[in-house]
Scaffold this motif. Structure first.
Motif, PDB file in Angstrom:
ATOM      1  N   VAL A 148       9.460  70.442 -19.726  1.00 52.37           N
ATOM      2  CA  VAL A 148       9.088  70.865 -18.381  1.00 52.37           C
ATOM      3  C   VAL A 148       9.726  69.906 -17.383  1.00 52.37           C
ATOM      4  O   VAL A 148      10.012  68.758 -17.711  1.00 52.37           O
ATOM      5  N   ASN A 149       9.941  70.394 -16.179  1.00 52.33           N
ATOM      6  CA  ASN A 149      10.721  69.640 -15.204  1.00 52.33           C
ATOM      7  C   ASN A 149       9.850  68.982 -14.139  1.00 52.33           C
ATOM      8  O   ASN A 149       9.217  69.668 -13.332  1.00 52.33           O
ATOM      9  N   LEU A 150       9.830  67.658 -14.158  1.00 52.82           N
ATOM     10  CA  LEU A 150       9.265  66.887 -13.053  1.00 52.82           C
ATOM     11  C   LEU A 150      10.294  66.799 -11.925  1.00 52.82           C
ATOM     12  O   LEU A 150      10.003  67.116 -10.783  1.00 52.82           O
ATOM     13  N   VAL A 151      11.499  66.393 -12.281  1.00 56.99           N
ATOM     14  CA  VAL A 151      12.626  66.471 -11.354  1.00 56.99           C
ATOM     15  C   VAL A 151      13.905  66.599 -12.169  1.00 56.99           C
ATOM     16  O   VAL A 151      14.165  65.804 -13.065  1.00 56.99           O
ATOM     17  N   LYS A 152      14.669  67.637 -11.861  1.00 52.68           N
ATOM     18  CA  LYS A 152      15.943  67.901 -12.537  1.00 52.68           C
ATOM     19  C   LYS A 152      16.978  68.235 -11.478  1.00 52.68           C
ATOM     20  O   LYS A 152      17.011  69.351 -10.953  1.00 52.68           O
ATOM     21  N   GLN A 153      17.829  67.258 -11.160  1.00 51.01           N
ATOM     22  CA  GLN A 153      18.788  67.422 -10.071  1.00 51.01           C
ATOM     23  C   GLN A 153      19.758  68.575 -10.299  1.00 51.01           C
ATOM     24  O   GLN A 153      20.188  69.224  -9.340  1.00 51.01           O
ATOM     25  N   ALA A 154      20.098  68.831 -11.570  1.00 47.37           N
ATOM     26  CA  ALA A 154      21.046  69.905 -11.866  1.00 47.37           C
ATOM     27  C   ALA A 154      20.531  71.262 -11.398  1.00 47.37           C
ATOM     28  O   ALA A 154      21.326  72.189 -11.168  1.00 47.37           O
ATOM     29  N   LEU A 155      19.195  71.383 -11.247  1.00 50.68           N
ATOM     30  CA  LEU A 155      18.606  72.647 -10.814  1.00 50.68           C
ATOM     31  C   LEU A 155      18.399  72.739  -9.311  1.00 50.68           C
ATOM     32  O   LEU A 155      17.926  73.767  -8.822  1.00 50.68           O
ATOM     33  N   PHE A 156      18.761  71.697  -8.575  1.00 55.82           N
ATOM     34  CA  PHE A 156      18.553  71.750  -7.124  1.00 55.82           C
ATOM     35  C   PHE A 156      19.259  72.947  -6.481  1.00 55.82           C
ATOM     36  O   PHE A 156      18.695  73.592  -5.590  1.00 55.82           O
ATOM     37  N   PRO A 157      20.507  73.285  -6.900  1.00 55.52           N
ATOM     38  CA  PRO A 157      21.152  74.471  -6.305  1.00 55.52           C
ATOM     39  C   PRO A 157      20.448  75.783  -6.625  1.00 55.52           C
ATOM     40  O   PRO A 157      20.734  76.805  -6.014  1.00 55.52           O
ATOM     41  N   ASN A 158      19.522  75.737  -7.613  1.00 62.37           N
ATOM     42  CA  ASN A 158      18.787  76.944  -8.002  1.00 62.37           C
ATOM     43  C   ASN A 158      17.342  76.903  -7.507  1.00 62.37           C
ATOM     44  O   ASN A 158      16.442  77.490  -8.098  1.00 62.37           O
ATOM     45  N   ARG A 159      17.148  76.175  -6.397  1.00 60.29           N
ATOM     46  CA  ARG A 159      15.878  76.142  -5.653  1.00 60.29           C
ATOM     47  C   ARG A 159      14.759  75.377  -6.355  1.00 60.29           C
ATOM     48  O   ARG A 159      13.585  75.556  -6.042  1.00 60.29           O
ATOM     49  N   HIS A 160      15.129  74.532  -7.310  1.00 59.35           N
ATOM     50  CA  HIS A 160      14.128  73.638  -7.905  1.00 59.35           C
ATOM     51  C   HIS A 160      13.868  72.471  -6.967  1.00 59.35           C
ATOM     52  O   HIS A 160      14.797  71.919  -6.370  1.00 59.35           O
ATOM     53  N   GLU A 161      12.607  72.093  -6.849  1.00 60.34           N
ATOM     54  CA  GLU A 161      12.219  70.934  -6.058  1.00 60.34           C
ATOM     55  C   GLU A 161      11.398  69.987  -6.934  1.00 60.34           C
ATOM     56  O   GLU A 161      10.620  70.440  -7.782  1.00 60.34           O
ATOM     57  N   PRO A 162      11.561  68.677  -6.738  1.00 63.06           N
ATOM     58  CA  PRO A 162      10.765  67.734  -7.533  1.00 63.06           C
ATOM     59  C   PRO A 162       9.269  67.933  -7.281  1.00 63.06           C
ATOM     60  O   PRO A 162       8.848  68.286  -6.175  1.00 63.06           O
ATOM     61  N   ALA A 163       8.481  67.711  -8.315  1.00 69.20           N
ATOM     62  CA  ALA A 163       7.043  67.667  -8.117  1.00 69.20           C
ATOM     63  C   ALA A 163       6.707  66.444  -7.260  1.00 69.20           C
ATOM     64  O   ALA A 163       7.466  65.479  -7.201  1.00 69.20           O
ATOM     65  N   THR A 164       5.574  66.490  -6.608  1.00 65.88           N
ATOM     66  CA  THR A 164       5.148  65.415  -5.717  1.00 65.88           C
ATOM     67  C   THR A 164       4.040  64.586  -6.370  1.00 65.88           C
ATOM     68  O   THR A 164       3.452  64.990  -7.389  1.00 65.88           O
ATOM     69  N   SER A 165       3.740  63.440  -5.760  1.00 66.63           N
ATOM     70  CA  SER A 165       2.624  62.621  -6.245  1.00 66.63           C
ATOM     71  C   SER A 165       1.320  63.412  -6.217  1.00 66.63           C
ATOM     72  O   SER A 165       0.471  63.269  -7.109  1.00 66.63           O
ATOM     73  N   GLU A 166       1.161  64.252  -5.200  1.00 68.57           N
ATOM     74  CA  GLU A 166      -0.043  65.084  -5.110  1.00 68.57           C
ATOM     75  C   GLU A 166      -0.084  66.093  -6.258  1.00 68.57           C
ATOM     76  O   GLU A 166      -1.151  66.335  -6.852  1.00 68.57           O
ATOM     77  N   ASN A 167       1.077  66.693  -6.577  1.00 67.12           N
ATOM     78  CA  ASN A 167       1.140  67.590  -7.736  1.00 67.12           C
ATOM     79  C   ASN A 167       0.709  66.852  -9.001  1.00 67.12           C
ATOM     80  O   ASN A 167      -0.086  67.372  -9.800  1.00 67.12           O
ATOM     81  N   ILE A 168       1.267  65.659  -9.203  1.00 70.03           N
ATOM     82  CA  ILE A 168       0.995  64.888 -10.418  1.00 70.03           C
ATOM     83  C   ILE A 168      -0.495  64.605 -10.551  1.00 70.03           C
ATOM     84  O   ILE A 168      -1.070  64.712 -11.647  1.00 70.03           O
ATOM     85  N   LYS A 169      -1.144  64.277  -9.470  1.00 66.47           N
ATOM     86  CA  LYS A 169      -2.591  64.044  -9.502  1.00 66.47           C
ATOM     87  C   LYS A 169      -3.322  65.295  -9.971  1.00 66.47           C
ATOM     88  O   LYS A 169      -4.310  65.215 -10.718  1.00 66.47           O
ATOM     89  N   ASP A 170      -2.818  66.461  -9.580  1.00 63.77           N
ATOM     90  CA  ASP A 170      -3.485  67.716  -9.910  1.00 63.77           C
ATOM     91  C   ASP A 170      -3.173  68.213 -11.316  1.00 63.77           C
ATOM     92  O   ASP A 170      -3.663  69.270 -11.723  1.00 63.77           O
ATOM     93  N   TRP A 171      -2.374  67.476 -12.075  1.00 62.25           N
ATOM     94  CA  TRP A 171      -2.122  67.829 -13.470  1.00 62.25           C
ATOM     95  C   TRP A 171      -3.338  67.552 -14.366  1.00 62.25           C
ATOM     96  O   TRP A 171      -3.368  67.987 -15.522  1.00 62.25           O
ATOM     97  N   ALA A 172      -4.310  66.819 -13.866  1.00 60.91           N
ATOM     98  CA  ALA A 172      -5.381  66.292 -14.718  1.00 60.91           C
ATOM     99  C   ALA A 172      -6.014  67.337 -15.643  1.00 60.91           C
ATOM    100  O   ALA A 172      -6.217  67.052 -16.834  1.00 60.91           O
ATOM    101  N   PRO A 173      -6.330  68.558 -15.179  1.00 56.95           N
ATOM    102  CA  PRO A 173      -6.984  69.505 -16.098  1.00 56.95           C
ATOM    103  C   PRO A 173      -6.134  69.870 -17.313  1.00 56.95           C
ATOM    104  O   PRO A 173      -6.640  69.858 -18.451  1.00 56.95           O
ATOM    105  N   PHE A 174      -4.856  70.182 -17.110  1.00 56.28           N
ATOM    106  CA  PHE A 174      -4.060  70.591 -18.282  1.00 56.28           C
ATOM    107  C   PHE A 174      -3.667  69.382 -19.125  1.00 56.28           C
ATOM    108  O   PHE A 174      -3.541  69.486 -20.357  1.00 56.28           O
ATOM    109  N   MET A 175      -3.480  68.230 -18.511  1.00 56.09           N
ATOM    110  CA  MET A 175      -3.173  67.031 -19.300  1.00 56.09           C
ATOM    111  C   MET A 175      -4.354  66.659 -20.187  1.00 56.09           C
ATOM    112  O   MET A 175      -4.176  66.142 -21.302  1.00 56.09           O
TER     113      MET A 175
END
Length: 345
Positions: A148-175
């Protein structure tokens, strides 16, 4: 019976209560912990044909990744780099196809571990319900998560954006679900680019700080095509610091970019081999092969050989742990013991 490695293009080597003779046996890994059995788009290599590639090349264990980030079915694209501007978005499609193929065939050799690759780390609220669906449709089948992609620069031209610190905090249930089930998760998280070499390092550090008890596998040790000029000493220093601080972190050595851009340079292979010899239990091998239908066995065999070259420089303990699969077995809780390496006379 202990299973040894086999050269790309040769059959498996079996030894009965024997040690593994590195002087006579090949150096290619018996584990492919990073195998994409589905492509980004277009047709895939048929499942039975692909498992034949593994068997023929001496790979007896593999993590069966789909690719969660898929291209639109009407795009005509098979690879995202060929289609800048076309969005690449997380999807369950490949995981469902993988599960159906695996459960229909259930191959014993290679032994495969199904992985959940649908997870959208930018929208973690969608992940627990997705896991529930997988549990309903394929109970007990999935033993891995990612890539899974936290940040993958190669995908930036395909509209991928890095996850944020706020996103990471919200991973808690699935982690927590992954932690409770002892499921490893492979995270692609670029360190940075040649212009800003550690720009994205804080994202992985935030992940490790928040989830130190999860089995986190760092894909490609954070390296990428966008980061070709980092000092090996600097890179190894970062890896050492994080391995020392987070004992459940494992490094993924997949993708030929590691060999082509780093290990193959004069004097560099020895530095990385010494590093892995110091941390023999903290890395797993893989090819990062993507099973698009325009590839064949020879492409897979080459990827396996190239990504296994680092094995030749490893000491015996690291070779057994990495190339012969002991670290992979530990991560998955597989009751296997690879052969010991023969003592040099």
């Amino acid at each position: 019976m202990a299973i040894g490695a086999s050269p790309a293009g040769a059959g498996p080597v079996l030894a009965l209560d024997a040690c593994f003779d590195r002087a006579r046996e090949p150096y290619t890994s018996v584990v492919d912990s990073h195998l994409h059995t589905r492509p980004f788009g277009g047709k895939a290599i048929p499942f039975e044909e692909l498992t034949g590639y593994l068997h023929k090349s001496g790979v007896h264990y593999a993590s069966m990744y789909g690719i969660g980030q898929t291209l639109p079915v009407d795009s005509g694209c098979t690879y995202y780099l060929d289609c800048p501007g076309v969005p690449v978005t997380p999807s369950m499609k490949n995981d469902f196809v993988n599960a159906a193929s695996y459960l229909e065939e259930r191959p014993e050799d290679p032994e495969l571990a199904l992985s959940m690759t649908f997870m959208d780390l930018n929208h973690p609220e969608t992940i627990p319900s997705g896991i529930d669906l997988y549990d309903k449709e394929f109970p007990g089948a999935f033993r891995w998560a990612g890539e899974v992609n936290l940040v993958k620069q190669a995908l930036f031209p395909n509209r991928h954006e890095p996850a944020t610190s706020e996103n990471i905090k919200d991973w808690a249930p699935f982690m927590k679900v992954l932690r409770d089930r002892s499921i490893p998760i492979t995270i692609h998280s670029d360190l940075g680019s040649d212009a800003e070499q550690t720009k994205y390092l804080p994202l992985m550090e935030e992940t490790l700080r928040r989830y130190p008890k999860n089995k986190i596998v760092w894909a490609h040790m954070g390296l990428s095509k966008e980061l070709a000029t980092m000092s090996p000493d600097q890179h190894i220093g970062i890896m050492k610091r994080l391995l020392d601080r987070y004992p459940r972190l494992t490094l993924d050595l997949s993708w030929r970019v590691l060999e082509d851009q780093y290990f193959s340079k004069p004097g560099v292979r020895q530095k990385y081999a010494a590093f892995f010899d110091r941390y023999p239990t903290r890395a797993i091998p893989g090819t990062d092969f993507v099973a698009a239908a325009d590839k064949d066995y020879h492409v897979y065999a080459e990827e396996l050989e190239v990504t296994s070259r680092i094995n030749k420089a490893l000491g015996d303990e690291a070779f057994r742990d990495i190339a012969l699969g002991r670290n992979y077995f530990r991560l998955l809780g597989i009751d296997r013991t690879p052969p010991k390496v023969c003592e040099t006379r």
